[in-house]
Design a protein around this motif. Structure first.
Motif, PDB file in Angstrom:
ATOM      1  N   ILE A   1      -5.774  -1.333   0.973  1.00 23.80           N
ATOM      2  CA  ILE A   1      -4.400  -1.039   0.583  1.00 23.80           C
ATOM      3  C   ILE A   1      -3.464  -1.645   1.628  1.00 23.80           C
ATOM      4  O   ILE A   1      -3.557  -1.307   2.812  1.00 23.80           O
ATOM      5  N   PRO A   2      -2.564  -2.552   1.226  1.00 25.52           N
ATOM      6  CA  PRO A   2      -1.658  -3.184   2.198  1.00 25.52           C
ATOM      7  C   PRO A   2      -0.631  -2.195   2.735  1.00 25.52           C
ATOM      8  O   PRO A   2      -0.032  -1.434   1.975  1.00 25.52           O
ATOM      9  N   GLN A   3      -0.423  -2.215   4.050  1.00 23.09           N
ATOM     10  CA  GLN A   3       0.488  -1.255   4.654  1.00 23.09           C
ATOM     11  C   GLN A   3       1.942  -1.474   4.259  1.00 23.09           C
ATOM     12  O   GLN A   3       2.747  -0.549   4.327  1.00 23.09           O
ATOM     13  N   HIS A   4       2.281  -2.688   3.804  1.00 27.81           N
ATOM     14  CA  HIS A   4       3.689  -2.953   3.495  1.00 27.81           C
ATOM     15  C   HIS A   4       4.187  -2.191   2.270  1.00 27.81           C
ATOM     16  O   HIS A   4       5.399  -2.106   2.044  1.00 27.81           O
ATOM     17  N   ILE A   5       3.285  -1.606   1.479  1.00 27.32           N
ATOM     18  CA  ILE A   5       3.751  -0.827   0.326  1.00 27.32           C
ATOM     19  C   ILE A   5       4.022   0.630   0.699  1.00 27.32           C
ATOM     20  O   ILE A   5       4.569   1.390  -0.097  1.00 27.32           O
ATOM     21  N   LEU A   6       3.634   1.035   1.919  1.00 25.02           N
ATOM     22  CA  LEU A   6       3.712   2.442   2.309  1.00 25.02           C
ATOM     23  C   LEU A   6       5.076   2.791   2.892  1.00 25.02           C
ATOM     24  O   LEU A   6       5.697   1.969   3.575  1.00 25.02           O
ATOM     25  N   PRO A   7       5.546   4.018   2.665  1.00 21.70           N
ATOM     26  CA  PRO A   7       6.835   4.434   3.220  1.00 21.70           C
ATOM     27  C   PRO A   7       6.733   4.727   4.714  1.00 21.70           C
ATOM     28  O   PRO A   7       5.639   4.907   5.261  1.00 21.70           O
ATOM     29  N   GLU A   8       7.876   4.791   5.376  1.00 20.90           N
ATOM     30  CA  GLU A   8       7.922   5.191   6.782  1.00 20.90           C
ATOM     31  C   GLU A   8       7.638   6.688   6.876  1.00 20.90           C
ATOM     32  O   GLU A   8       8.155   7.483   6.088  1.00 20.90           O
ATOM     33  N   ILE A   9       6.791   7.073   7.841  1.00 20.00           N
ATOM     34  CA  ILE A   9       6.467   8.488   8.041  1.00 20.00           C
ATOM     35  C   ILE A   9       7.474   9.103   9.010  1.00 20.00           C
ATOM     36  O   ILE A   9       7.667   8.607  10.113  1.00 20.00           O
TER      37      ILE A   9
END
Length: 517
Positions: free
Chosen positions: A224-232
């Protein structure tokens, strides 16, 4: 302005987007008082057996309508919207959405937390484990979670593998993933914020449970590419301000928390050793372990409860029951044993006991502490004298027995025996269920008279996020207590028969693979 309005403390709004409905509530937090609210039901779609989806646009529109209608009710009470000093968000967890960052359009329906389509995806992922051990706890040291179709990472993986639009958007660097909180904040800020909080991120299998950051090892494992994830972010801070709907323009969004963690806060279980159970579609128990991360050996989940700004995170042990209120809905919709859920207590009280009938509602497997996805529902102990009332009562007892399963695991993990259990959720209005819970666990059950604890938790965090609320000042009084009324011998005998029924429910679905602990 009316005199009673002047006496209110800071008013904080809370969006509570659950599996079956969306709501917006305005609280006088310090008094645990709901000032105004509006609620709208959310539809679930089941395109195939075991698949559960929801329309992201329907969810968003329901939330906006709830906000607008609640504001109207406030105005009718003589309270201007400017009295709302901040809003918090609490949401169904693990439910997975992906959308186009440029257009804001969903790329697929939301895959709901209890959807089971990723069972085959799980089998494929297990083959990646070194030495072919297929150990479901392989990633637990990193994320605190066993591998299960329940969590978001496998849902993302399924979307990438099966929905071409998702893969195309990822390749074009314009795909955004989020749980429901992220989707709502994105839209409330008109695409300005792509964020989540630590409690929701801890349910994805992608966040490191120690660092509270997306873990490169976990992301690579699931491809899963990290660029699709929101900021925590933390659970209590100012993320930004509302741009949509206009009635809340400029009001800070300052709190965010998964629904079960929100209920832990709303129940004021702030100290290590305190626990709560929320009864809804499923049943979820959280046990506060403070700043100490406890690694379960009893099939429980280690999760982040919440994190306030720059303070250390608070952790919890969690056990999840897949089917609680859903069993009553099944008796109503599939078996026609009742026409309305509100009849449950009256019908169950028409018999003095369950007639030695035991109902294990493992419709799509068993969650904690068993984690057996091949289990299926069974009703044991039926005789020619069994009536529908016995089965209805057995359904209530099933909720209580499953709760005891998890409480026993929590005691083994923590080494501390509970003396009280805080409860909330829609099912807690059923006094019979609460008494059965006390009887079958042998501990006192404590129900707050104001039952909107999940949303209250989000409001507490938002109030804390803008510096207006001291959690220790929130009113903790006004509760109803249910004490055990049966002896230990009877309690343990009935529990032993429940365990026999559990054994009979397992290994029914030969297409599924058992999740080992």
């Amino acid at each position: 302005m009316p005199e009673n309005v002047k006496k209110n403390g800071p008013l904080i709004g809370a969006i509570d987007e659950g599996t079956s409905s969306a709501r917006f509530l305005v609280f006088d937090v310090l008094r645990r008082k709901v000032v105004a609210l509006h609620q709208i039901e959310i539809k679930q779609k089941c395109p195939q057996e075991g698949w559960v989806e929801q329309d992201p646009k329907e969810i968003l529109q329901a939330v906006i309508t709830c906000i607008e209608e609640t504001v109207k009710k406030m105005k009718n009470l003589g309270m201007p919207v400017s009295d709302i000093k901040a809003i918090g968000i609490t949401n169904q967890r693990e439910t997975t959405l992906v959308w186009d960052k440029e257009t804001g359009e969903p790329l697929h329906n939301a895959i709901v937390w209890h959807d089971m389509r990723t069972t085959t995806t799980l089998e494929d992922v297990l083959d990646k484990i070194p030495n072919k051990t297929r150990n479901k706890n392989y990633l637990k040291p990193l994320c605190g979670l066993p591998m299960s179709p329940y969590f978001s990472a496998l849902k993302i993986r399924w979307l990438i593998d099966n929905i071409p639009r998702v893969k195309q958007a990822i390749d074009a660097q314009k795909c955004a993933f989020g749980t429901i909180d992220t989707w709502l904040i994105w839209n409330l800020t008109k695409g300005q914020l792509h964020v989540t909080d630590v409690s929701n991120a801890s349910r994805t299998m992608l966040m490191n449970i120690d660092t509270l950051k997306w873990d490169p090892v976990l992301c690579r494992f699931f491809s899963i590419p990290q660029h699709i994830l929101p900021e925590i972010r933390s659970s209590a801070e100012i993320y930004g301000s509302v741009s949509n709907p206009q009635v809340l323009t400029g009001i800070p969004i300052a709190g965010c928390v998964g629904d079960q963690q929100g209920a832990l806060l709303g129940q004021l279980c702030l100290k290590p050793g305190q626990a709560k159970a929320t009864y809804g579609t499923g049943c979820f128990l959280l046990y506060n372990t403070g700043n100490t991360k406890v690694d379960s050996t009893q099939g429980l989940i280690t999760t982040v409860a919440y994190k306030i700004a720059h303070a250390p995170p608070v952790y919890a042990l969690e056990g999840s029951v897949a089917v609680a209120g859903a069993a009553l809905s099944w008796l109503r919709d599939n078996m026609q044993m009742l026409s309305n859920i509100t009849q449950t207590q009256d019908l169950a009280e028409r018999v003095r006991c369950s007639g030695d009938v035991y109902f294990v509602p493992a419709f799509s497997g068993l969650y904690a502490p068993y984690w057996q996805q091949d289990a299926r529902g069974v009703i044991c102990g039926i005789t020619e004298d069994t009536q529908q009332y016995h089965i209805i009562r057995a359904a209530l007892e099933a909720v209580c027995f499953q709760t005891r399963d998890i409480l026993e695991a929590m005691v083994k993990d923590s080494g501390t025996k509970l003396t009280t259990l805080q409860v909330d959720g829609g099912m807690t209005v059923n006094d019979l269920l609460m008494q059965l819970q006390a009887d079958l666990t042998g501990i006192t059950v404590v129900r707050p008279n104001m039952v909107e604890t999940t949303a209250l938790g989000a409001a507490i965090l938002a109030g804390r996020g803008v510096g207006l609320i001291d959690i220790n000042e929130v009113d903790a009084s006004q509760v109803t207590k249910f004490s055990p009324e049966i002896g230990e011998d009877e309690r343990d005998l009935r529990y032993s028969k429940w365990k026999m029924a559990i054994e009979r429910s397992m290994k029914w679905d030969c297409s599924s693979t058992m999740i080992d602990n």
